[in-house]
Design a protein around this motif. Structure first.
Motif, PDB file in Angstrom:
ATOM      1  N   GLN A  88       0.812  -1.209   0.000  1.00 39.41           N
ATOM      2  CA  GLN A  88       0.000   0.000   0.000  1.00 39.41           C
ATOM      3  C   GLN A  88       0.853   1.270   0.000  1.00 39.41           C
ATOM      4  O   GLN A  88       0.344   2.364  -0.214  1.00 39.41           O
ATOM      5  CB  GLN A  88      -0.954   0.008   1.207  1.00 39.41           C
ATOM      6  N   ILE A  91       3.716   3.143  -5.236  1.00 36.27           N
ATOM      7  CA  ILE A  91       2.957   3.799  -6.303  1.00 36.27           C
ATOM      8  C   ILE A  91       3.754   3.622  -7.598  1.00 36.27           C
ATOM      9  O   ILE A  91       4.942   3.918  -7.642  1.00 36.27           O
ATOM     10  CB  ILE A  91       2.762   5.297  -6.010  1.00 36.27           C
ATOM     11  N   ASP A 124      -0.297   3.103 -11.822  1.00 34.86           N
ATOM     12  CA  ASP A 124      -1.254   3.992 -11.156  1.00 34.86           C
ATOM     13  C   ASP A 124      -1.466   5.306 -11.898  1.00 34.86           C
ATOM     14  O   ASP A 124      -2.601   5.728 -12.125  1.00 34.86           O
ATOM     15  CB  ASP A 124      -0.774   4.294  -9.729  1.00 34.86           C
ATOM     16  N   TYR A 125      -0.360   5.968 -12.264  1.00 33.90           N
ATOM     17  CA  TYR A 125      -0.448   7.277 -12.911  1.00 33.90           C
ATOM     18  C   TYR A 125       0.587   7.357 -14.036  1.00 33.90           C
ATOM     19  O   TYR A 125       1.684   6.799 -13.924  1.00 33.90           O
ATOM     20  CB  TYR A 125      -0.178   8.416 -11.917  1.00 33.90           C
ATOM     21  N   GLN A 166      -4.536   6.379 -14.319  1.00 37.22           N
ATOM     22  CA  GLN A 166      -4.941   7.727 -14.692  1.00 37.22           C
ATOM     23  C   GLN A 166      -3.841   8.427 -15.475  1.00 37.22           C
ATOM     24  O   GLN A 166      -2.726   8.599 -14.990  1.00 37.22           O
ATOM     25  CB  GLN A 166      -5.270   8.558 -13.453  1.00 37.22           C
ATOM     26  N   ALA A 186      -2.824  14.479  -9.665  1.00 39.44           N
ATOM     27  CA  ALA A 186      -3.538  13.565  -8.781  1.00 39.44           C
ATOM     28  C   ALA A 186      -2.893  13.616  -7.407  1.00 39.44           C
ATOM     29  O   ALA A 186      -1.695  13.877  -7.283  1.00 39.44           O
ATOM     30  CB  ALA A 186      -3.498  12.140  -9.328  1.00 39.44           C
ATOM     31  N   HIS A 188      -2.326  11.277  -4.045  1.00 36.64           N
ATOM     32  CA  HIS A 188      -2.344   9.891  -3.577  1.00 36.64           C
ATOM     33  C   HIS A 188      -1.960   9.885  -2.110  1.00 36.64           C
ATOM     34  O   HIS A 188      -0.899  10.388  -1.738  1.00 36.64           O
ATOM     35  CB  HIS A 188      -1.351   9.059  -4.391  1.00 36.64           C
ATOM     36  N   LYS A 189      -2.819   9.332  -1.256  1.00 38.59           N
ATOM     37  CA  LYS A 189      -2.537   9.293   0.178  1.00 38.59           C
ATOM     38  C   LYS A 189      -1.851   7.984   0.557  1.00 38.59           C
ATOM     39  O   LYS A 189      -2.277   6.907   0.142  1.00 38.59           O
ATOM     40  CB  LYS A 189      -3.821   9.451   0.986  1.00 38.59           C
ATOM     41  N   VAL A 190      -0.791   8.104   1.323  1.00 38.20           N
ATOM     42  CA  VAL A 190      -0.079   6.949   1.872  1.00 38.20           C
ATOM     43  C   VAL A 190       0.029   7.137   3.379  1.00 38.20           C
ATOM     44  O   VAL A 190       0.707   8.053   3.846  1.00 38.20           O
ATOM     45  CB  VAL A 190       1.326   6.805   1.254  1.00 38.20           C
ATOM     46  N   LYS A 194      -0.010  12.994   2.021  1.00 35.39           N
ATOM     47  CA  LYS A 194      -0.414  13.259   0.643  1.00 35.39           C
ATOM     48  C   LYS A 194       0.806  13.366  -0.276  1.00 35.39           C
ATOM     49  O   LYS A 194       1.756  14.087   0.026  1.00 35.39           O
ATOM     50  CB  LYS A 194      -1.209  14.562   0.561  1.00 35.39           C
TER      51      LYS A 194
END
Length: 569
Positions: A88, A91, A124-125, A166, A186, A188-190, A194
């Motif tokens: 998790q 990224i 992811d991006y 995305q 974008a 993205h929270k980890v 942020k």
């Protein structure tokens, strides 16, 4: 008590002793009780160009001395790298040109297989690259959102669901509205922290993509755009900012995949102009590998074709959201690991739909014919064996039909080497995947000299057909962007076509592709050509030449010479 415990106890005693003298107020145990930094791993790639299967040839198929690439192995390597961090906290990102200029297996299906493969691999991006615009803005939106192709339908017989990641496009704006074509960034929270991602392509995209591809779009300065959205991200409490930028640089030839020797190119100026709040720049476009610190920013590139993955580790202060440390390593995507089963199944499914056309033999070569450019007075501005073959093929396709006496090929259109032996249709397609039409037009001798001078302004050498000879003076002057014709790099009187000297006022029939005839790559003089006739697709001309001239050998590189080889009178 274990040895680590004993060591902790000793440290604690030391700290307490220092506290007695008033120098320290926090013990190590108290510090450990505070919030620990958040570890975030970024896995980055760029310039994949639809290479689902391992690239062929020594130029594209290896890196750092190792065979590399292929979606099956890329997916396995990404999964293995994720094991070294909390899943998790990982990224996966990309810096453009994931599609476009792709091998037949992807291109035949409008690159839908590549989007599916990268989605399966956990991307992811991604920023958009110039090649994401090859088929225009509407097609890029379809690639993102899904739906069958408006002309060819669902080519493989199944619905296309769109990207599982995305695309970000901060500096490509709809001219009519001024709005970004796609989401500019974008967040993205980890673990509550942020991380902001801004995606962009190079501002110069309109100069290297067909005008149909960028119709209705305006492209903005990379650094100014990044700074604008960095401010917007900070207003939303984002302090860790990563730019995914499809623009790059080049390091010295002696530099390895994790070096930054003599880095040069647009990325240097862009990174220097970026706001200090930007921490990481994942770059691309130049197909180079490097691992740099520029203006206090970590700047990386993973070469091309899925042969490298950049493994980036960030340590982020949990309280402030700031990056404490950032380090990166370019990791080779070797083929000595187990292939990913889902990728294998995807590739086999599309190969079955593609059918036997891909494996049809269209010719043979006596040796490997490389796309690599020779070095001309210290820079790679010379000829290419395969580029010369393609120029010869284009002349052969138009000399009788349109009376062409010369042909010129742009270097960016030559995408892969040809291996020795049988050449399949799929291999020929991989070399020339764009499907450009040949255009034969009239140019004056003065225009031809100006076109050759534009090479030194744009930094791109046109590969000439066998009928062309000219001499370059390394000590000559380079013209300006506004007027390249004033340059003196090409020795006047040295340009011959078919052994006959070119004169300024005479008219000559010359063949190029429609990208060049539209002024692509900065060869604007070609837009002034007259009596233009559109001919066959460039790939068809290449295939016909391979068949007719088989077996084909690498031609001599003697069409462009220097004054050191041919002294002036």
């Amino acid at each position: 008590m274990s040895i680590p415990g004993m060591r902790r106890a000793a440290i604690g005693l030391t700290a307490l002793a220092v506290t007695a003298f008033g120098a320290v107020t926090t013990t190590p145990d108290q510090a450990d009780a505070g919030p620990k930094p958040v570890a975030v791993k970024l896995l980055a790639l760029n310039d994949f160009h639809g290479n689902l299967e391992p690239p062929s040839g020594t130029t594209n198929g290896t890196i750092a001395g190792q065979p590399a690439g292929g979606a099956e192995y890329l997916a396995t390597q990404l999964a293995e790298l994720r094991k070294h961090a909390k899943k998790q906290n990982t990224i996966t990102v990309a810096a453009g040109d994931l599609i476009g200029a792709s091998p037949l297996l992807s291109a035949a299906f409008h690159d839908e297989p590549t989007i599916e493969a990268l989605s399966l691999a956990g991307l992811d991006y991604a920023s958009v690259g110039n090649h994401e615009f090859d088929e225009g803005a509407d097609e890029l939106l379809r690639i993102q959102n899904g739906g069958c192709h408006p002309v060819d339908g669902c080519v493989d017989g199944t619905p296309y669901e769109g990207a599982g990641f995305q695309y970000l496009s901060a500096n490509a704006f709809k001219t009519a509205t001024g709005q970004p074509l796609l989401a500019p960034y974008a967040i993205h929270k980890v673990q509550g922290v942020k991380v902001g991602f801004i995606g962009m392509t190079l501002e110069g995209t309109p100069r290297i993509v067909s005008q149909q591809g960028v119709a209705g779009l305006t492209f903005a300065d990379e650094a100014q755009t990044a700074n604008r959205y960095a401010r917007e991200l900070r207003r939303q409490g984002v302090e860790t900012i990563v730019v995914l930028l499809h623009e790059g640089g080049t390091q010295d030839a002696t530099g390895g995949i994790n070096d930054c020797k003599g880095i040069s190119g647009p990325i240097v100026d862009i990174a220097n102009r970026m706001d200090p709040s930007i921490d990481v720049v994942v770059s691309g476009h130049t197909h180079q590998a490097y691992n740099c610190d520029i203006a206090g920013k970590l700047v990386t590139s993973a070469s091309s074709f899925g042969r490298l993955v950049t493994d980036i580790d960030l340590s982020i202060d949990r309280r402030t959201g700031d990056v404490i440390s950032a380090k990166a390593e370019n990791v080779v995507v070797t083929r000595d690991v187990a292939p990913d089963r889902a990728q294998t199944d995807l590739i086999n499914r599309y190969k079955t739909v593609l059918g036997p056309v891909a494996g049809r033999e269209v010719g043979r070569t006596t040796t490997e014919i490389k796309k690599t450019q020779e070095t001309l007075f210290g820079t790679t501005l010379g000829e290419s064996p395969l580029g010369n073959v393609i120029a010869d093929a284009q002349l052969a396709a138009t000399d009788d039909e349109q009376g062409a006496v010369a042909a010129f090929m742009n270097p960016g259109g030559v995408r892969a080497d040809l291996d020795a032996g049988p050449v399949t249709y799929e291999e020929a397609f991989t070399v020339q995947p764009f499907g450009n039409n040949l255009v034969t037009l009239d140019l004056t001798g003065a225009q031809l000299y100006c076109m050759l001078e534009q090479q030194f302004v744009t930094g791109r050498t046109l590969y000439p057909s066998s009928t062309v000879r000219y001499v370059v003076d390394p000590a000559g002057t380079t013209g300006t962007v506004a007027d390249a014709c004033t340059g003196t790099r090409v020795v006047r009187g040295s340009l011959t076509l078919g052994g006959v000297a070119v004169t300024a006022d005479a008219t000559y029939r010359v063949t190029v592709n429609n990208f060049l005839s539209g002024g692509g790559d900065g060869f604007t003089v070609l837009t002034g050509g007259t009596n233009a006739v559109t001919g066959m697709i460039d790939l068809d001309a290449f295939v016909a030449y391979l068949t007719a001239e088989s077996p084909v050998s690498a031609p001599a590189l003697d069409r462009i010479r220097t004054t050191a080889e041919v002294p002036t009178a």
